[in-house]
Structure formats: C-alpha cells, structure tokens
Design a protein around this motif. Structure first.
Motif, PDB file in Angstrom:
ATOM      1  N   UNK A   1     -19.801 -24.302 -32.393  1.00  0.00           N
ATOM      2  CA  UNK A   1     -19.293 -24.471 -33.746  1.00  0.00           C
ATOM      3  C   UNK A   1     -18.057 -25.342 -33.782  1.00  0.00           C
ATOM      4  N   UNK A   2     -17.169 -25.161 -32.801  1.00  0.00           N
ATOM      5  CA  UNK A   2     -15.963 -25.978 -32.733  1.00  0.00           C
ATOM      6  C   UNK A   2     -16.320 -27.440 -32.570  1.00  0.00           C
ATOM      7  N   UNK A   3     -17.212 -27.742 -31.631  1.00  0.00           N
ATOM      8  CA  UNK A   3     -17.587 -29.137 -31.359  1.00  0.00           C
ATOM      9  C   UNK A   3     -18.255 -29.762 -32.578  1.00  0.00           C
ATOM     10  N   UNK A   4     -19.142 -29.027 -33.234  1.00  0.00           N
ATOM     11  CA  UNK A   4     -19.798 -29.546 -34.441  1.00  0.00           C
ATOM     12  C   UNK A   4     -18.769 -29.804 -35.539  1.00  0.00           C
ATOM     13  N   UNK A   5     -17.831 -28.884 -35.727  1.00  0.00           N
ATOM     14  CA  UNK A   5     -16.787 -29.050 -36.735  1.00  0.00           C
ATOM     15  C   UNK A   5     -15.887 -30.227 -36.378  1.00  0.00           C
ATOM     16  N   UNK A   6     -15.522 -30.348 -35.118  1.00  0.00           N
ATOM     17  CA  UNK A   6     -14.706 -31.464 -34.628  1.00  0.00           C
ATOM     18  C   UNK A   6     -15.386 -32.787 -34.994  1.00  0.00           C
ATOM     19  N   UNK A   7     -16.660 -32.901 -34.690  1.00  0.00           N
ATOM     20  CA  UNK A   7     -17.391 -34.146 -34.952  1.00  0.00           C
ATOM     21  C   UNK A   7     -17.532 -34.431 -36.446  1.00  0.00           C
ATOM     22  N   UNK A   8     -17.736 -33.407 -37.259  1.00  0.00           N
ATOM     23  CA  UNK A   8     -17.821 -33.595 -38.718  1.00  0.00           C
ATOM     24  C   UNK A   8     -16.479 -34.003 -39.309  1.00  0.00           C
ATOM     25  N   UNK A   9     -15.390 -33.575 -38.677  1.00  0.00           N
ATOM     26  CA  UNK A   9     -14.044 -33.820 -39.190  1.00  0.00           C
ATOM     27  C   UNK A   9     -13.444 -35.142 -38.730  1.00  0.00           C
ATOM     28  N   UNK A  10     -14.121 -35.843 -37.830  1.00  0.00           N
ATOM     29  CA  UNK A  10     -13.589 -37.100 -37.299  1.00  0.00           C
ATOM     30  C   UNK A  10     -13.487 -38.168 -38.380  1.00  0.00           C
ATOM     31  N   UNK A  11     -12.366 -38.860 -38.398  1.00  0.00           N
ATOM     32  CA  UNK A  11     -12.208 -40.031 -39.246  1.00  0.00           C
ATOM     33  C   UNK A  11     -12.697 -41.241 -38.463  1.00  0.00           C
ATOM     34  N   UNK A  12     -13.219 -42.224 -39.160  1.00  0.00           N
ATOM     35  CA  UNK A  12     -13.659 -43.460 -38.515  1.00  0.00           C
ATOM     36  C   UNK A  12     -12.439 -44.327 -38.236  1.00  0.00           C
TER      37      UNK A  12
END
Length: 122
Positions: A100-111
């Motif tokens: 869940x952390x990794x998925x949230x991290x990836x969704x929260x990334x700015x380009x």
C-alpha cells in the motif's frame, strides 16, 4: 542526482501540528538502500514543504526510485509519520502495508519537468 517529489492532500490550517510531527521524525540509521545485500541506492536528502492544503516531500537520491519507495515503506519512522498525519489528511493514504505504501508513493509522485544542478556542470 535525481529528485523526486510526492504530494499529500492535507487539511489547511494545521501547519504547526504537521510541523511538530516532522520535528520528531526518527531518521534512518543509514542512507544506504540495499537489495539482495548489495547497495543499489542512496537517499541523499529530504525536505518537506507545506502551504494551505498541499504538502510536498522532496527526496534527493542516487539509484533507483522504486528502491527508495521500498526502503521508506519498511522504515519505522516513516510509518510513524504516516500514522500521525492521518487525522490531517483530506484524502486517506493506504500506507499501512509495504504494498500500500509503494502504491501510494507512486500515485503521489509529481512529474519532474526539469532538474538543474551546479554539481552536474563540468
């Protein structure tokens, strides 16, 4: 060295409380990230910025960003901050498990649109 930035959707007006959460952050013992016993990545620096309903964590690293995410997911200090931030979020973050952390991290990334460093100049 590359930078990554992740966003948090927070309730406005809680800058002081959120600052206190990060003020007590327990740093990791080493910036070295290992995969299968080998050093693959290093976390060089982090910073947190806040204004109104937006908070951004900036991470300077060398190596693989997904190794950074996996490493952060396993750190007790990071897990503690995520738990303490929960009441101040306008959008819940599923960070209770490594997946869940990794998925949230990836969704929260700015380009990252551009990155310039004096260290890169010859």
């Amino acid at each position: 060295m590359p930078f990554a930035a992740i966003t948090y959707d927070i309730k406005a007006g809680y800058e002081k409380e959120i600052g206190e959460i990060f003020g007590g952050f327990r740093r990791v013992g080493s910036p070295v990230v290992k995969s299968e016993g080998e050093e693959t990545t290093r976390i060089l620096a982090t910073a947190v910025f806040i204004r109104d309903a937006t908070m951004v964590r900036v991470i300077e690293y060398e190596g693989d960003l997904q190794d950074v995410a996996r490493f952060m997911a396993s750190q007790p200090g990071v897990q503690e901050v995520e738990r303490k931030l929960a009441p101040y979020l306008t959008r819940p973050r599923d960070t209770g498990t490594p997946e869940g952390f990794i998925a949230t991290f990836n969704r929260s990334l700015l380009t990252c649109l551009t990155q310039i460093s004096a260290r890169d100049a010859s």
